[in-house]
Design a protein around this motif. Sequence first.
Motif, PDB file in Angstrom:
ATOM      1  N   UNK A  68       0.795  -1.073  -0.015  1.00 51.53           N
ATOM      2  CA  UNK A  68      -0.102  -0.049   0.006  1.00 51.53           C
ATOM      3  C   UNK A  68       0.839   1.278   0.008  1.00 51.53           C
ATOM      4  N   UNK A  69       0.637   2.175  -1.089  1.00 51.76           N
ATOM      5  CA  UNK A  69       1.370   3.133  -1.082  1.00 51.76           C
ATOM      6  C   UNK A  69       0.499   4.453  -0.491  1.00 51.76           C
ATOM      7  N   UNK A  70       0.957   5.378   0.362  1.00 51.53           N
ATOM      8  CA  UNK A  70       0.410   6.375   0.828  1.00 51.53           C
ATOM      9  C   UNK A  70       1.384   7.826   0.817  1.00 51.53           C
ATOM     10  N   UNK A  71       0.674   9.100   1.158  1.00 51.58           N
ATOM     11  CA  UNK A  71       1.445  10.059   1.121  1.00 51.58           C
ATOM     12  C   UNK A  71       0.804  11.175   1.953  1.00 51.58           C
ATOM     13  N   UNK A  72       1.707  12.071   2.718  1.00 53.67           N
ATOM     14  CA  UNK A  72       1.441  13.171   3.495  1.00 53.67           C
ATOM     15  C   UNK A  72       1.881  14.217   2.733  1.00 53.67           C
TER      16      UNK A  72
END
Length: 121
Positions: A68-72
């Motif tokens: 799972x890729x995510x970003x802030x």
Amino acid sequence: QVQLVESGGGLVQPGGSLGLSCAASGSIYNIYKMAWYRQAPGKQRELVATIGTGGSTNYADSVKGRFTISRDNAKKMVYLQMNSLKPEDTAVYYCNADVALDPVNRPSNYWGQGTQVTISS
């Protein structure tokens, strides 16, 4: 100008989990697409996952359902959570991002230095 620094690599047993982080720093106006790539010994670098500014994601077939890729955006960071790891996931993982330094010029593409992920019992 722009630095991408990965962290979180290491040695994990098959079936385990690992989380990678990548922090962007420098004279950044905006960050567009962010991505993770990997390169195994003797193989070409391959795309693992991408994430757009709005959060849209794409994954390589080999990692779908496991990574799972995510970003802030506020922290200028991108993450990769890797579950159900397999020996074939062993590689150097690289962070990649399209970064604009100002509101006028086109964004440029930047790479991190890579972090080693080894899956072995």
